[in-house]
Design an enzyme around this catalytic site. Structure first.
Site, PDB file in Angstrom:
ATOM      1  N   GLY A  37      25.985  99.777 114.320  1.00  0.00           N
ATOM      2  CA  GLY A  37      24.994  99.015 113.554  1.00  0.00           C
ATOM      3  C   GLY A  37      25.445  98.826 112.116  1.00  0.00           C
ATOM      4  O   GLY A  37      25.604  99.809 111.379  1.00  0.00           O
ATOM      5  N   ALA A  68      22.945 103.805 114.236  1.00  0.00           N
ATOM      6  CA  ALA A  68      22.142 103.286 113.106  1.00  0.00           C
ATOM      7  C   ALA A  68      21.703 101.869 113.468  1.00  0.00           C
ATOM      8  O   ALA A  68      22.086 100.900 112.818  1.00  0.00           O
ATOM      9  CB  ALA A  68      22.963 103.310 111.826  1.00  0.00           C
ATOM     10  N   GLY A 128      18.648 100.511 113.588  1.00  0.00           N
ATOM     11  CA  GLY A 128      17.317 100.119 113.139  1.00  0.00           C
ATOM     12  C   GLY A 128      16.307 101.229 113.339  1.00  0.00           C
ATOM     13  O   GLY A 128      16.655 102.347 113.761  1.00  0.00           O
ATOM     14  N   ALA A 168      10.524 101.677 101.319  1.00  0.00           N
ATOM     15  CA  ALA A 168       9.584 102.623 100.715  1.00  0.00           C
ATOM     16  C   ALA A 168       8.654 101.930  99.714  1.00  0.00           C
ATOM     17  O   ALA A 168       7.454 102.199  99.686  1.00  0.00           O
ATOM     18  CB  ALA A 168      10.362 103.740 100.028  1.00  0.00           C
ATOM     19  N   HIS A 214      23.522  92.737  74.343  1.00  0.00           N
ATOM     20  CA  HIS A 214      24.962  92.560  74.543  1.00  0.00           C
ATOM     21  C   HIS A 214      25.696  93.827  74.151  1.00  0.00           C
ATOM     22  O   HIS A 214      25.386  94.403  73.120  1.00  0.00           O
ATOM     23  CB  HIS A 214      25.482  91.404  73.686  1.00  0.00           C
TER      24      HIS A 214
HETATM   25  P1  FAD Z   1       7.437 107.592 106.345  1.00  0.00           P
HETATM   26  O1  FAD Z   1       8.211 107.794 105.102  1.00  0.00           O
HETATM   27  O2  FAD Z   1       8.184 107.588 107.632  1.00  0.00           O
HETATM   28  O3  FAD Z   1       6.325 108.735 106.369  1.00  0.00           O
HETATM   29  C1  FAD Z   1       5.487 108.933 107.444  1.00  0.00           C
HETATM   30  C2  FAD Z   1       5.034 110.381 107.442  1.00  0.00           C
HETATM   31  O4  FAD Z   1       3.983 110.518 108.367  1.00  0.00           O
HETATM   32  C3  FAD Z   1       6.114 111.353 107.901  1.00  0.00           C
HETATM   33  O5  FAD Z   1       6.151 112.460 107.028  1.00  0.00           O
HETATM   34  C4  FAD Z   1       5.658 111.780 109.295  1.00  0.00           C
HETATM   35  O6  FAD Z   1       6.064 113.082 109.631  1.00  0.00           O
HETATM   36  C5  FAD Z   1       4.145 111.698 109.126  1.00  0.00           C
HETATM   37  N1  FAD Z   1       3.422 111.508 110.382  1.00  0.00           N
HETATM   38  C6  FAD Z   1       3.638 110.569 111.336  1.00  0.00           C
HETATM   39  N2  FAD Z   1       2.732 110.680 112.323  1.00  0.00           N
HETATM   40  C7  FAD Z   1       1.918 111.712 111.968  1.00  0.00           C
HETATM   41  C8  FAD Z   1       0.792 112.315 112.567  1.00  0.00           C
HETATM   42  N3  FAD Z   1       0.297 111.861 113.718  1.00  0.00           N
HETATM   43  N4  FAD Z   1       0.205 113.354 111.941  1.00  0.00           N
HETATM   44  C9  FAD Z   1       0.699 113.806 110.758  1.00  0.00           C
HETATM   45  N5  FAD Z   1       1.765 113.274 110.153  1.00  0.00           N
HETATM   46  C10 FAD Z   1       2.351 112.245 110.739  1.00  0.00           C
HETATM   47  N6  FAD Z   1      13.802 102.463 101.839  1.00  0.00           N
HETATM   48  C11 FAD Z   1      13.935 102.013 100.582  1.00  0.00           C
HETATM   49  O7  FAD Z   1      13.031 101.342 100.075  1.00  0.00           O
HETATM   50  N7  FAD Z   1      15.056 102.295  99.844  1.00  0.00           N
HETATM   51  C12 FAD Z   1      16.079 103.031 100.344  1.00  0.00           C
HETATM   52  O8  FAD Z   1      17.076 103.271  99.650  1.00  0.00           O
HETATM   53  C13 FAD Z   1      15.967 103.513 101.667  1.00  0.00           C
HETATM   54  N8  FAD Z   1      16.951 104.255 102.206  1.00  0.00           N
HETATM   55  C14 FAD Z   1      16.792 104.766 103.455  1.00  0.00           C
HETATM   56  C15 FAD Z   1      17.817 105.536 103.977  1.00  0.00           C
HETATM   57  C16 FAD Z   1      17.699 106.083 105.244  1.00  0.00           C
HETATM   58  C17 FAD Z   1      18.822 106.928 105.802  1.00  0.00           C
HETATM   59  C18 FAD Z   1      16.505 105.857 105.993  1.00  0.00           C
HETATM   60  C19 FAD Z   1      16.339 106.469 107.355  1.00  0.00           C
HETATM   61  C20 FAD Z   1      15.491 105.081 105.490  1.00  0.00           C
HETATM   62  C21 FAD Z   1      15.617 104.521 104.216  1.00  0.00           C
HETATM   63  N9  FAD Z   1      14.619 103.712 103.661  1.00  0.00           N
HETATM   64  C22 FAD Z   1      14.783 103.211 102.396  1.00  0.00           C
HETATM   65  C23 FAD Z   1      13.380 103.378 104.406  1.00  0.00           C
HETATM   66  C24 FAD Z   1      12.200 104.243 103.903  1.00  0.00           C
HETATM   67  O9  FAD Z   1      12.522 105.601 104.067  1.00  0.00           O
HETATM   68  C25 FAD Z   1      10.944 103.891 104.670  1.00  0.00           C
HETATM   69  O10 FAD Z   1      10.706 102.500 104.591  1.00  0.00           O
HETATM   70  C26 FAD Z   1       9.729 104.626 104.085  1.00  0.00           C
HETATM   71  O11 FAD Z   1       9.918 106.016 104.147  1.00  0.00           O
HETATM   72  C27 FAD Z   1       8.465 104.235 104.842  1.00  0.00           C
HETATM   73  O12 FAD Z   1       7.389 104.920 104.304  1.00  0.00           O
HETATM   74  P2  FAD Z   1       6.090 105.271 105.169  1.00  0.00           P
HETATM   75  O13 FAD Z   1       5.183 106.012 104.243  1.00  0.00           O
HETATM   76  O14 FAD Z   1       5.603 104.063 105.851  1.00  0.00           O
HETATM   77  O15 FAD Z   1       6.597 106.249 106.335  1.00  0.00           O
HETATM   78  P1  AMP Z   2      19.055  97.372 110.695  1.00  0.00           P
HETATM   79  O1  AMP Z   2      17.963  96.932 111.628  1.00  0.00           O
HETATM   80  O2  AMP Z   2      19.178  96.560 109.448  1.00  0.00           O
HETATM   81  O3  AMP Z   2      18.999  98.845 110.415  1.00  0.00           O
HETATM   82  O4  AMP Z   2      20.442  97.136 111.462  1.00  0.00           O
HETATM   83  C1  AMP Z   2      20.729  97.662 112.720  1.00  0.00           C
HETATM   84  C2  AMP Z   2      21.890  96.870 113.293  1.00  0.00           C
HETATM   85  O5  AMP Z   2      22.305  97.476 114.522  1.00  0.00           O
HETATM   86  C3  AMP Z   2      21.545  95.418 113.619  1.00  0.00           C
HETATM   87  O6  AMP Z   2      22.393  94.582 112.863  1.00  0.00           O
HETATM   88  C4  AMP Z   2      21.795  95.298 115.117  1.00  0.00           C
HETATM   89  O7  AMP Z   2      22.395  94.063 115.472  1.00  0.00           O
HETATM   90  C5  AMP Z   2      22.764  96.451 115.389  1.00  0.00           C
HETATM   91  N1  AMP Z   2      22.745  96.914 116.796  1.00  0.00           N
HETATM   92  C6  AMP Z   2      21.644  97.157 117.553  1.00  0.00           C
HETATM   93  N2  AMP Z   2      22.006  97.593 118.800  1.00  0.00           N
HETATM   94  C7  AMP Z   2      23.378  97.629 118.824  1.00  0.00           C
HETATM   95  C8  AMP Z   2      24.358  97.993 119.805  1.00  0.00           C
HETATM   96  N3  AMP Z   2      24.017  98.432 121.029  1.00  0.00           N
HETATM   97  N4  AMP Z   2      25.674  97.897 119.474  1.00  0.00           N
HETATM   98  C9  AMP Z   2      26.048  97.482 118.238  1.00  0.00           C
HETATM   99  N5  AMP Z   2      25.168  97.127 117.286  1.00  0.00           N
HETATM  100  C10 AMP Z   2      23.849  97.206 117.543  1.00  0.00           C
END
Ligand code: FAD
Ligand code: AMP
Length: 470
Positions: free
Chosen positions: A186, A274, A276, A325, A449
């Protein structure tokens, strides 16, 4: 009588921000989160703070400094090479995460939000059940409920995560050493960021991407230039490659994939899936309260982020829209305001997208291709960082700023940036667009600047055909 005005399920950047805002607006609020830190203690912050934005940026920053000293140091007169102690790098990351997550529990306390550690589920439209780790049940009666349960990494069924050979993004943040041959499946935001970290630290990284085009969501100028730069840095990015299977033998993972009509195989030491993220609503008992979701599991909401059940709202990754986030937090604020009486719909117009590779990628608004396809009459101004004094002083001249404005009234429709610190530069674009600025407005603002932000200024001038330095 309801015990609470609002019960929030989920303490990520959507849920905890909404809870704080609601409490600030006088609502009696509780926030339930089930997450537990590695040491077993309850922890807030959701994906973002624990396994997402923050730890990934900590590793990106450490690995960038390491690569910078070793690759660019000589030019700056920095003699010798620097070694990386990955266990110290990981310790630093853990400290960053711990400080920030503890900060959030402090903020909830300060704002009188009750934090309950446990699993939240809907008993009815006015009752949330919180089940603790030990199985103790507490029922909370409430006027409103906010679902902010976030998302989980999407899976490929034939590649189960074993955290030994096959990892998801959370596992890839924990490697104790750089795998020699690393495969990232991905080429999305998360794949590129994690691939960059481990490539900088010494892995041979192959990124396998099913799509035949690269970073489809970005502007084509940006994605084409970024692809060239990432390949030059050493990321092997294979497009049009659909991964179908994995076999583990002799301490190697062999990945099978389709490339056009060919069926190929490659072996790696570790593989990161990775591909999605998917909404996480398991166990919430949505049906119990009549809350509807779509066929992918995203909770359906109206313009006020209210679900199909009155008084139950949903925000962030568990709803449709960008999984970011800041989108989750902003929705949280707007929903809290709505519950406290403000009647404006939750309108999130200008969401910046950022990819923290180096150079960074950031944009707000649609791509040039999208606008041209919709037959919009536009002016495009582009300014390359190689014409910026500050970029030369820093020794980082890759990339550009591109501003797209409507032809008839000059209003800025989109800004696309590829370059160092694009993540910070994009804020000016978001502010300008939020205020309905024209490119002339930005062109008439004094920019310090020498700064990278002068490139925004020059791109605005270029939109009017008048760049000074290019
Ligand atoms: P979440 O952060 O997923 O929080 C949901 C919380 O609810 C969790 O703690 C979970 O345990 C809790 N929960 C779920 N169901 C229940 C339940 N039934 N009872 C009690 N608790 C529950 N976004 C950015 O904007 N910038 C970035 O640089 C960025 N980098 C990322 C890097 C990585 C590796 C990943 C994986 C994601 C990244 N994201 C980034 C995406 C970002 O983390 C998410 O979009 C964001 O955390 C979503 O916030 P949320 O509050 O909707 O959910
Ligand atoms: P994102 O949704 O931005 O985190 O990106 C995930 C990426 O994974 C997308 O660009 C998808 O096209 C790619 N992807 C999903 N499934 C597969 C797969 N089986 N093999 C290779 N790439 C994949």
């Amino acid at each position: 009588m309801s015990e609470y005005d609002l019960v929030v399920i989920g303490g990520g950047p959507g849920g905890y921000v909404a809870a704080i805002k609601a409490a600030q607006m006088g609502l009696k609020t509780a926030c339930i989160d089930k997450q537990t830190a590695a040491d077993g203690s309850p922890v807030l912050g959701g994906t973002c703070l624990n396994v997402g934005c923050i730890p990934s940026k900590a590793l990106l920053d450490s690995s960038h400094q390491y690569e910078f000293f070793n690759k660019e140091g000589k030019k700056h007169g920095l003699v010798g090479s620097v070694k990386i102690d990955i266990s110290q790098m990981q310790k630093r990351k853990e400290t960053v995460v711990k400080n920030l997550t503890q900060g959030i529990s402090g903020l909830l306390k300060k704002n009188n939000v009750e934090w309950l550690h446990g699993f939240g589920s809907l008993k009815s439209k006015n009752v949330v059940q919180c089940t603790s780790e030990k199985g103790l049940i507490k029922n909370l009666s409430t006027k409103n409920i906010l679902l902010a349960s976030g998302s989980l990494p999407s899976r490929i069924q034939s590649l189960p995560i074993d955290n030994e050979y096959i990892f998801d993004s959370s596992g890839a943040l924990e490697f104790k050493s750089a795998p020699k041959e690393l495969c990232i499946i991905g080429a999305g935001v998360i794949g590129l960021e994690l691939g960059s970290v481990w490539r900088r630290l010494g892995s041979n990284v192959t990124v396998l991407e099913a799509q035949t085009s690269f970073l489809d969501t970005a502007d084509k100028d940006v994605s084409a230039e970024a692809l060239k730069l990432f390949k030059k840095q050493g990321l092997k990015i294979e497009l049009g490659t659909l991964v179908t299977e994995a076999k583990i033998a002799k301490e190697k993972v062999t990945i099978s994939y389709k490339k056009g009509v060919e069926r190929l195989e490659s072996s790696f030491d570790k593989v990161v899936v990775a591909v999605g993220r998917s909404p996480y609503t398991e166990g919430l008992n949505l049906d119990e309260a009549g809350v509807k979701s779509d066929d992918k599991g995203f909770i359906l909401v109206n313009e006020f982020n209210e679900t199909s059940t009155k008084g139950i709202f949903a925000i962030g990754d568990c709803t449709l829209g960008p999984m970011l986030a800041h989108k989750a937090s902003e929705e949280g604020i707007l929903v809290a305001e709505h519950m406290a009486g403000a009647k404006a719909p939750v309108e999130i117009t200008h969401v910046p997208w950022i990819i923290y590779t180096w150079p960074e990628i950031a944009w707000v608004g649609p791509s040039e291709q999208f606008l041209r396809n919709t037959k919009k009459e536009i002016n495009v101004g582009k300014f390359p960082f190689r014409a910026s004094g500050r970029s030369h002083a820093r020794g980082e001249t890759e990339g550009f700023v591109k501003i797209i404005a409507e032809k008839n009234n000059d209003q800025i429709l989109a800004v696309h940036i590829l370059g160092s610190n694009a993540s910070e530069l994009i804020s000016e674009a978001v502010t300008a667009m939020e205020f309905g600025a024209t490119s002339e407005d930005v062109a008439r603002i004094i920019h310090g600047h020498p700064t990278l932000s002068e490139s925004m200024h020059e791109a605005a001038l270029a939109t009017l055909g008048n760049a000074i330095h290019y």
